[in-house]
Design an enzyme around this catalytic site. Structure first.
Site, PDB file in Angstrom:
ATOM      1  N   SER A 110       0.665  -1.263  -0.017  1.00  0.00           N
ATOM      2  CA  SER A 110      -0.199   0.165  -0.016  1.00  0.00           C
ATOM      3  C   SER A 110       0.863   1.381  -0.114  1.00  0.00           C
ATOM      4  O   SER A 110       1.985   1.371   0.679  1.00  0.00           O
ATOM      5  CB  SER A 110      -1.060   0.073   1.161  1.00  0.00           C
ATOM      6  OG  SER A 110      -0.225   0.009   2.341  1.00  0.00           O
ATOM      7  N   GLN A 112       1.871   4.195   1.831  1.00  0.00           N
ATOM      8  CA  GLN A 112       1.680   4.096   3.446  1.00  0.00           C
ATOM      9  C   GLN A 112       2.736   5.168   3.762  1.00  0.00           C
ATOM     10  O   GLN A 112       3.715   5.462   3.071  1.00  0.00           O
ATOM     11  CB  GLN A 112       2.019   2.846   3.725  1.00  0.00           C
ATOM     12  CG  GLN A 112       3.151   2.292   3.532  1.00  0.00           C
ATOM     13  CD  GLN A 112       3.499   0.741   4.025  1.00  0.00           C
ATOM     14  OE1 GLN A 112       4.208   0.593   5.103  1.00  0.00           O
ATOM     15  NE2 GLN A 112       2.893  -0.051   3.200  1.00  0.00           N
ATOM     16  N   HIS A 114       4.619   6.200   8.102  1.00  0.00           N
ATOM     17  CA  HIS A 114       4.528   5.761   9.386  1.00  0.00           C
ATOM     18  C   HIS A 114       4.701   6.663  10.402  1.00  0.00           C
ATOM     19  O   HIS A 114       5.293   7.933  10.021  1.00  0.00           O
ATOM     20  CB  HIS A 114       5.710   4.513   9.809  1.00  0.00           C
ATOM     21  CG  HIS A 114       5.777   3.249   8.875  1.00  0.00           C
ATOM     22  ND1 HIS A 114       4.661   2.668   8.702  1.00  0.00           N
ATOM     23  CD2 HIS A 114       6.547   2.966   7.931  1.00  0.00           C
ATOM     24  CE1 HIS A 114       5.063   1.497   7.905  1.00  0.00           C
ATOM     25  NE2 HIS A 114       6.207   1.906   7.230  1.00  0.00           N
ATOM     26  N   LYS A 137       8.066   3.875  13.729  1.00  0.00           N
ATOM     27  CA  LYS A 137       8.238   2.640  12.894  1.00  0.00           C
ATOM     28  C   LYS A 137       9.288   3.384  11.672  1.00  0.00           C
ATOM     29  O   LYS A 137       9.064   3.017  10.413  1.00  0.00           O
ATOM     30  CB  LYS A 137       7.252   2.063  12.317  1.00  0.00           C
ATOM     31  CG  LYS A 137       7.719   0.782  11.433  1.00  0.00           C
ATOM     32  CD  LYS A 137       6.140   0.145  10.855  1.00  0.00           C
ATOM     33  CE  LYS A 137       6.721  -0.956  10.175  1.00  0.00           C
ATOM     34  NZ  LYS A 137       5.495  -1.635   9.268  1.00  0.00           N
ATOM     35  N   GLU A 139      12.204   2.830   9.057  1.00  0.00           N
ATOM     36  CA  GLU A 139      12.712   1.461   8.562  1.00  0.00           C
ATOM     37  C   GLU A 139      13.589   1.744   7.519  1.00  0.00           C
ATOM     38  O   GLU A 139      13.421   2.644   6.813  1.00  0.00           O
ATOM     39  CB  GLU A 139      11.396   0.805   8.134  1.00  0.00           C
ATOM     40  CG  GLU A 139      10.680   1.532   6.819  1.00  0.00           C
ATOM     41  CD  GLU A 139       9.314   0.750   6.498  1.00  0.00           C
ATOM     42  OE1 GLU A 139       8.700   0.139   7.503  1.00  0.00           O
ATOM     43  OE2 GLU A 139       8.911   0.886   5.287  1.00  0.00           O
ATOM     44  N   HIS A 277       5.649   5.954   0.949  1.00  0.00           N
ATOM     45  CA  HIS A 277       6.300   5.036   0.190  1.00  0.00           C
ATOM     46  C   HIS A 277       5.493   3.744  -0.134  1.00  0.00           C
ATOM     47  O   HIS A 277       4.437   3.755   0.418  1.00  0.00           O
ATOM     48  CB  HIS A 277       7.779   4.356   0.960  1.00  0.00           C
ATOM     49  CG  HIS A 277       7.381   3.898   2.364  1.00  0.00           C
ATOM     50  ND1 HIS A 277       7.210   4.637   3.379  1.00  0.00           N
ATOM     51  CD2 HIS A 277       7.334   2.640   2.610  1.00  0.00           C
ATOM     52  CE1 HIS A 277       6.948   3.841   4.265  1.00  0.00           C
ATOM     53  NE2 HIS A 277       6.766   2.704   4.052  1.00  0.00           N
ATOM     54  N   ARG A 296      -2.363   3.806   5.885  1.00  0.00           N
ATOM     55  CA  ARG A 296      -2.586   3.580   4.323  1.00  0.00           C
ATOM     56  C   ARG A 296      -3.532   4.681   3.774  1.00  0.00           C
ATOM     57  O   ARG A 296      -4.459   5.151   4.311  1.00  0.00           O
ATOM     58  CB  ARG A 296      -2.921   1.938   4.273  1.00  0.00           C
ATOM     59  CG  ARG A 296      -2.231   0.978   5.000  1.00  0.00           C
ATOM     60  CD  ARG A 296      -2.730  -0.396   4.692  1.00  0.00           C
ATOM     61  NE  ARG A 296      -1.893  -1.335   5.324  1.00  0.00           N
ATOM     62  CZ  ARG A 296      -1.885  -1.757   6.585  1.00  0.00           C
ATOM     63  NH1 ARG A 296      -2.801  -1.103   7.409  1.00  0.00           N
ATOM     64  NH2 ARG A 296      -1.052  -2.592   6.814  1.00  0.00           N
ATOM     65  N   LYS A 302      -7.195  -2.871   2.533  1.00  0.00           N
ATOM     66  CA  LYS A 302      -7.240  -2.552   3.832  1.00  0.00           C
ATOM     67  C   LYS A 302      -7.781  -1.191   4.245  1.00  0.00           C
ATOM     68  O   LYS A 302      -8.091  -0.345   3.360  1.00  0.00           O
ATOM     69  CB  LYS A 302      -5.998  -2.754   4.631  1.00  0.00           C
ATOM     70  CG  LYS A 302      -5.389  -4.055   4.344  1.00  0.00           C
ATOM     71  CD  LYS A 302      -3.968  -4.492   5.102  1.00  0.00           C
ATOM     72  CE  LYS A 302      -3.747  -5.876   5.143  1.00  0.00           C
ATOM     73  NZ  LYS A 302      -2.205  -5.929   5.898  1.00  0.00           N
TER      74      LYS A 302
END
Length: 420
Positions: A110, A112, A114, A137, A139, A277, A296, A302
């Site tokens: 998706s 998205q 964070h 989060k 990453e 991203h 998302r 979702k």
């Protein structure tokens, strides 16, 4: 305090999300087959999306030869965390500050972002079933195979060129917003640029669904009939692929506002809080703060949360090189990928048959996975060792010096995530 071995095997867990690669085509499935996960049987028709190595309560790793989970074991033996980490991070109940993963991406994830720590705490308090923990989060993704991703906003002149040359994209944005965005060059301040980008992105993501479907159908028809302009040639195949996977989805139009990057093994990108991203294809090592919070907004069946996504972005527009993590030398045959956060660092160890790679003691805990070949890890000056093969995952406690030795022909490759 009981004396325990500081190095031991752990059993990761698998996640069978729809976007994962199918069966043995997935690195996740390949590694899981070698990880000695209790009850694991590879199913050739099933998607294998993620391999989790860590203490996240959603899916904690197990300790091989024990009926305890890794967080239970670490809580019972806190010396494995070392003295430094509990002073800086929340290690209550055996909680590691990072979560280490393998991802095998057969279909785009998706669109998205964070949340940062403060936002994560607020979202968790307000919607605990959606945002299941209060942690941030950030990453890092490190390519194991050829890997493609959308990451961060394109430089503003690139977005402007698409606004001018892609009528289907432009028609989704109110003319006043388009004019404001195209009028910001070249003298606008950074806050003004960010404001214009935010207005453009918010308008795009909140466009009416019938209009999105109508304009996307026009765009796909034009591309399929060979009508892509010179400006559009670099995104045409991406648009067609995303629309095939998620027909009529607004996320397809994000191809015109987000950087599209192609990476080869050994290349890495870092995405901090508030950076939009979407991973598109390939197999990667991924390390992040110990969280599963995702906001998302597209390319997903979702739940979408467009208001929180739009409000939480940094709106930094820059080339994809802005997200790249350049490795440095950690030791003789080890590269270090060290993003600009304290939560984790990832090492790539690569030795051949008969070669030995020494790692000095690290002041925090580590998790390592063998992704290629066979070898061993030794500690206590070689008095203790574990034989390792592809898919094996080990925990390494704080303050233990180790040596990795190659046994098989070809490379013995290990990725080691740690916090220090």
């Amino acid at each position: 305090m009981a004396v325990v071995d500081p190095v031991f095997r752990i059993a990761p867990t698998t996640q069978n999300y729809d976007w994962g690669k199918i069966g043995n085509d997935s690195k996740v499935a390949q590694f899981a087959s070698g990880a000695e996960i209790s009850g694991f049987t590879l199913k050739e028709s099933a998607p294998y999306a993620e391999l989790w190595m860590g203490t996240h309560p959603k899916s904690p790793s197990g300790v091989l030869g024990s009926d305890q989970t890794l967080p239970e074991y670490l809580a019972a033996h806190p010396q494995l965390m070392g003295d430094h980490i509990p002073k800086r991070f929340d290690t209550a109940n055996g909680n590691l500050p990072f979560l280490f993963k393998v991802l095998a991406i057969g279909k785009a994830l998706s669109i998205q972002t964070h949340p940062d720590k403060k936002t994560a705490e607020e979202l968790h308090a307000a919607q605990p079933t959606v945002y299941t923990d209060p942690n941030h989060k950030p990453e890092m993704a490190l390519a194991l195979t050829s890997f493609k991703a959308l990451c961060g906003f394109r430089p503003l002149p690139q977005i402007a060129s698409y606004l001018k040359s892609v009528p289907e994209f432009r028609s989704l944005i109110p003319s006043v917003v388009v004019e404001q965005f195209l009028g910001i060059f070249p003298s606008a301040t950074v806050p003004e640029q960010k404001g214009a980008l935010r207005a453009l992105f918010a308008a795009l993501m909140t466009a009416e669904v019938p209009k999105i479907k109508e304009e996307l159908a026009k765009l796909i028809t034009r591309y399929q009939s060979g009508g892509a302009t010179e400006t559009e040639k670099d995104v045409k195949d991406l648009v067609l692929t995303l629309n095939e996977q998620f027909p009529g989805d607004i996320g397809v139009f994000c191809s015109f506002v987000l950087n599209y990057v192609s990476m080869e093994p050994g290349e890495a990108i870092f995405l901090g809080a508030g950076e939009p991203h979407a991973y598109v294809s390939g197999d990667i090592m991924e390390c992040m703060a110990n969280s599963d919070n995702v906001i998302r907004a597209g390319l997903t069946p979702k739940q979408k949360d467009i208001p929180n996504l739009v409000s939480g972005l940094t709106y930094i527009a820059a080339p994809p090189t802005n997200h790249m993590v350049k490795p440095t030398k950690f030791s003789q045959s080890t590269l270090s990928y060290d993003p600009p956060i304290p939560d984790f660092t990832v090492l790539e160890v690569k030795v051949r048959k008969g070669e030995v790679e020494s790692h000095k003691a690290i002041h925090g805990p580590s998790i390592a996975i063998v992704v290629e070949g066979t070898g061993s890890v030794e500690w206590q000056n070689g008095e203790k060792s574990l034989q390792l093969s592809t898919g094996n995952v080990v925990f390494l406690g704080a303050e233990v010096a180790v040596e990795f030795k190659g046994v098989s022909e070809g490379n013995f490759t290990v990725y080691r995530a740690f916090v220090e």
